[in-house]
Design a protein around this motif. Structure first.
Motif, PDB file in Angstrom:
ATOM      1  N   ASP A   1      13.914  64.190  35.227  1.00  0.00           N
ATOM      2  CA  ASP A   1      14.639  62.931  35.403  1.00  0.00           C
ATOM      3  C   ASP A   1      14.649  62.476  36.854  1.00  0.00           C
ATOM      4  OD1 ASP A   1      16.098  60.782  34.331  1.00  0.00           O
ATOM      5  OD2 ASP A   1      17.987  61.689  34.943  1.00  0.00           O
ATOM      6  N   THR A   2      14.532  63.411  37.784  1.00  0.00           N
ATOM      7  CA  THR A   2      14.569  63.071  39.214  1.00  0.00           C
ATOM      8  C   THR A   2      13.223  63.280  39.902  1.00  0.00           C
ATOM      9  OG1 THR A   2      15.299  65.336  39.765  1.00  0.00           O
ATOM     10  CG2 THR A   2      17.012  63.687  39.345  1.00  0.00           C
ATOM     11  N   SER A   3      12.187  63.576  39.130  1.00  0.00           N
ATOM     12  CA  SER A   3      10.904  63.942  39.734  1.00  0.00           C
ATOM     13  C   SER A   3      10.274  62.787  40.503  1.00  0.00           C
ATOM     14  CB  SER A   3       9.938  64.446  38.657  1.00  0.00           C
ATOM     15  OG  SER A   3       9.720  63.438  37.686  1.00  0.00           O
TER      16      SER A   3
ATOM     17  N   GLU B   1      11.657  60.096  41.893  1.00  0.00           N
ATOM     18  CA  GLU B   1      12.401  59.784  43.118  1.00  0.00           C
ATOM     19  C   GLU B   1      12.139  60.832  44.189  1.00  0.00           C
ATOM     20  OE1 GLU B   1      13.543  59.532  40.082  1.00  0.00           O
ATOM     21  OE2 GLU B   1      13.744  57.340  40.054  1.00  0.00           O
ATOM     22  N   ARG B   2      12.108  62.116  43.818  1.00  0.00           N
ATOM     23  CA  ARG B   2      11.846  63.165  44.795  1.00  0.00           C
ATOM     24  C   ARG B   2      10.424  63.066  45.341  1.00  0.00           C
ATOM     25  NH1 ARG B   2      11.459  67.411  42.390  1.00  0.00           N
ATOM     26  NH2 ARG B   2      12.205  66.965  40.295  1.00  0.00           N
TER      27      ARG B   2
ATOM     28  N   ARG C   1       7.505  55.820  35.548  1.00  0.00           N
ATOM     29  CA  ARG C   1       8.830  56.194  35.080  1.00  0.00           C
ATOM     30  C   ARG C   1       8.908  56.136  33.549  1.00  0.00           C
ATOM     31  NH1 ARG C   1      12.932  56.166  38.374  1.00  0.00           N
ATOM     32  NH2 ARG C   1      11.972  54.552  39.671  1.00  0.00           N
TER      33      ARG C   1
END
Length: 823
Positions: free
Chosen positions: A44-46, A48-49, A299
């Motif tokens: 879920d945060t991949s 953005e990171r 996304r």
């Protein structure tokens, strides 16, 4: 030691194999579920990171000097000559350095090079592209890549380059390989891109020092190239300022831009664009993200994979809970019926025994689950999100571990609490029970079937029937989803391609006319149409979304008649009509019958009437979605677009179906050796293909749980019916007949599960596919997976028979006296 402790210890000594089996299976199931949730949270945060870690520059800006209006240029070639070349870009860089909020800048150019390879069919090699940093004091690429192999280039080195992961895989290159390159003159760029024109400049050697992964590389490849002339992807190679200074002047370019990094990052983009809209120092300009890949497209893929993983976790949770709950209840009831009532314990005491007994199994299950979650963390996240990870260490997620342990303790405690306790001796037979209709019906086929049905019909049957039904339903649903996907990608009109192949990468009208002449002379070509594509050149001027960019598309007939594939309504037939992609229509809240206002490149407002919903398949922007686009008539497109709006970038062809397909493609390849590519599904369809194995993974997990449940239930069922088998032996039943009783009993359990699971799986599969196809904006119906349905049913019965044959071997071999003495 208390009485409860003594009884639990005795139960472990007597049933340690079954207890350990249950603990391991429950722990593994819980570990898989926990690891799935952990991987989903990581995914879920991949993006953005990755964007934070890879950020070198924020924007890519192109500019034309004062007095040169890009909207009045005649062609793309004029745009390159007067605006987007290295010299002008360097001047524009000086202007941008004086804009507030700019932290640093650099000039990059996309250079066209020939990769020399005498073994190629054209006898010289392949056309490819290099992203080259022109600014001497910059050692940074547009973004920091993940280094897959080797290292990044030395900025000062004149002979070092790195290669994208996609190109390395397609061409078979590795770090350490040496390639020989050459180029063309700028005036011959069209001929180089479309034909077998050999490079014209002197060759030079460069060493590939690394294989790198950018955001472009994680998307599914949508090029569908049929040419051995072009390497897939754009760009393919990356070079630093030392290499560019040594070789860049001799190579042609498709354009140069200024990379800009803002002090405020993405939060400062709007303020920067506001300043650029004022044409600083008289420069016309266009601002776009540093990466050509739409992050929303990435996304969507990650969200799709994450949701699929959560579905897997949810299904595994349900199946695991059913397995653990029903299996543990069955085992605790079996243990409570082994004489505990004779110890004088009350119902409350017996219930406490069951709860403590359940927790004694839950503790090792928690240990197995914890080890599994930590070990499986190396495999997460999955799919595209995994490719965005700069590092993949072992992770210890305390929240997931604590939640998994709590869930296991709760589930086992609930199973122990819900286990019915016995305070008197159970009846050893049900001879006085009234026979059911099934018993009466099975008397005709024979005693083996009647006794087998009687053995299967008990409370023990609930768990294997339930889990078998879930497993069969999952298998049938997986087959429906995969069959539907395979049917979609096998039929190009289903994914929006009304053409078979596309040719050409054009910049001027003369090259297009030459291509049309070749196609008219080819009898294998049934229809040919110019394909126009211009991203981000117009805005939909409607409420709440003013300024929203849109991808405008058009088809111009050259041979025969071609139309885009329509999901609803019809294709535009007049210049005041338009068809919207489903995603675009959703974004601007417009549909068939509505009117949209379009702002052209010359700031002219055009009211257009929506007449249809189109399925987009863009042979130029291969990573566009099936619902992303606006189809207009060619004359309207020319009015909307900027320079070169009347030049088709490619020509799409439909080949004569009466001719041999391979021969027809080869006839086109002879005229367009460097630019022929087949119709391929939109990128979202290709990304959906990444999940093709997931339905089978879910079905496989549930099949394992169903098999484990059946083995456990069969073992207890045969053990509890030893007396019945002994009586049958005494009455003259042979070993084969007694084995047949066990086999029929096991298959009867599976039969009920199959009857429930098949229709359930069909319904679930159709609804899942409908949700998936709607999610990628394709109107695609579900296919029926008859082969999967047949194989699942036959396989279920076969496994049931095998389990019965193996599980009943000991009971069948015992003599009547031995079997009766057990009771």
């Amino acid at each position: 030691m208390t009485a409860i402790g003594m009884l639990v210890r005795a139960a472990w000594r007597r049933h340690w194999r079954a207890s350990l089996y249950l603990a391991v299976m429950a722990g593994l199931a819980a570990g898989i579920v926990g690891a799935s949730f952990q991987a989903a949270a990581r995914a879920d945060t991949s993006l953005e990171r990755f964007r934070r870690q890879s950020r070198n520059y924020d924007l890519l800006v192109q500019g034309c000097p004062p007095g040169v209006d890009p909207r009045k240029l005649a062609s793309i070639s004029d745009l390159v000559t007067k605006c987007v070349n290295p010299e002008v870009a360097e001047r524009f860089r000086g202007v941008l350095n004086r804009v507030d909020g700019v932290e640093r800048t650099a000039v990059e150019s996309t250079l066209v090079v020939g990769l020399l390879d005498p073994s190629a069919s054209n006898h010289w090699g392949h056309l490819t592209y290099v992203t080259a940093i022109n600014t001497p004091d910059s050692s940074l690429l547009p973004a920091r890549p993940i280094v897959v192999e080797g290292r990044l280039f030395d900025p000062a080195a004149s002979d070092e380059i790195v290669i994208s992961e996609d190109t390395a895989q397609a061409a078979g290159f590795h770090a350490g390989d040496v390639v020989h390159l050459a180029g063309w003159h700028q005036a011959d760029l069209n001929a180089a891109g479309d034909g077998p024109l050999a490079p014209q400049t002197s060759s030079f050697a460069s060493k590939i020092v690394g294989v790198v992964r950018f955001l472009d590389d994680v998307q599914a490849d949508g090029t569908g190239s049929l040419s051995d002339f072009n390497l897939p992807g754009n760009p393919n190679f990356y070079a630093g300022p030392g290499w560019t200074a040594a070789h860049g002047a001799d190579l042609s370019t498709t354009g140069s831009s200024v990379l800009v990094r803002l002090r405020g990052g993405t939060l400062a983009v709007e303020a920067f664009e506001s300043q650029m809209n004022k044409a600083p120092e008289g420069w016309f300009n266009q601002v776009s993200p540093a990466s050509a890949v739409d992050p929303e497209s990435v996304r969507r893929v990650i969200d799709l994979e994450r949701r699929a993983l959560l579905v897997f976790a949810f299904v595994a949770t349900v199946a695991g809970a059913v397995f653990v709950g029903l299996t543990s209840v069955r085992q605790f009831r079996q243990e409570s019926a082994e004489g505990l009532f004779a110890l004088g314990m009350t119902r409350r005491d017996l219930r406490a025994v069951n709860i403590v007994r359940a927790l004694s199994i839950a503790v090792p299950a928690c240990l197995v689950a914890g080890v599994s979650i930590v070990a499986l963390s190396l495999l997460g996240p999955l799919g595209l999100a995994r490719k965005l990870e700069f590092d993949l260490p072992v992770r210890f997620d305390a929240v997931v571990l604590a939640t998994t342990v709590l869930a296991l303790l709760t589930l086992f405690s609930f199973a122990g609490l819900m286990t019915r306790v016995e305070t008197e001796a159970p009846r050893l037979s049900a001879s006085g029970a009234r026979p059911s209709r099934l018993d009466l019906a099975l008397k005709g086929p024979g005693a083996v079937f009647a006794v087998g049905a009687s053995v299967a019909r008990s409370r023990l049957s609930r768990a294997p029937i339930a889990v078998t039904a879930i497993a069969i339903a999952a298998g049938v649903a997986a087959g429906c989803v995969v069959a539907s996907y395979d049917r979609l990608v096998a039929d190009s009109p289903r994914y929006g391609a009304q053409w078979d192949v596309a040719v050409g990468q054009y910049f001027d009208r003369g090259a297009v006319d030459e291509g049309i002449a070749k196609l008219r002379a080819n009898p294998a070509v049934l229809t040919a149409a110019g394909y126009f594509e211009q991203p981000d050149v117009a805005q939909s001027d409607v409420s709440k979304i003013e300024g929203r960019n849109a991808r405008f598309l058009a088809l111009a007939d050259y041979i025969g008649h071609s139309n885009p594939v329509m999901a609803l309504g019809r294709t535009p037939m007049t210049d005041n009509e338009v068809a919207l992609g489903r995603a675009t229509a959703r974004e601007i809240h417009r549909g068939i019958g509505d009117t949209v206002k379009v702002v052209s490149a010359t700031d002219e407002t055009l009211p257009l009437h929506v007449v249809g919903i189109v399925v987009v398949n863009d042979p130029i922007a291969a990573r566009s979605g099936a619902g992303d686009g606006v189809f207009v008539r060619p004359r309207v497109f020319a009015e909307i677009a900027g320079p070169g709006g009347d030049v088709a970038q490619s020509i799409v062809l439909r080949l004569d179906p009466q001719r041999d397909h391979a021969a027809a493609i080869e006839s086109v390849r002879r005229d367009f050796p460097g630019s022929i590519r087949e119709a391929v599904p939109p990128v979202d369809v290709g990304n959906l293909g990444r999940l093709r194995a997931l339905p089978w993974l879910i079905a496989g997990l549930l099949a394992i749980l169903a098999l484990a449940t059946l083995i456990h239930a069969s073992a207890i069922m045969f053990a509890r019916n030893r007396m019945t088998l002994g009586v049958l032996a005494a009455l003259g039943f042979t070993r084969g007949q007694r084995r047949g009783v066990c086999v029929f009993a096991s298959m009867a359990l599976v039969f009920v599960g199959v009857v429930i699971g098949i229709p359930t799986g069909i319904i679930v599969g159709q609804r899942v596919w409908r949700a998936l196809s709607d999610g990628i904006d394709l109107p695609s119906t579900a296919a029926m997976a008859w082969l999967t349905l047949t194989v699942a049913s036959i396989g279920a019965f076969g496994l049931a028979a095998l389990v019965a044959l193996v599980g009943s071997r000991k009971s069948v071999r015992m003599t009547p006296s031995e079997q009766l003495r057990v009771e």
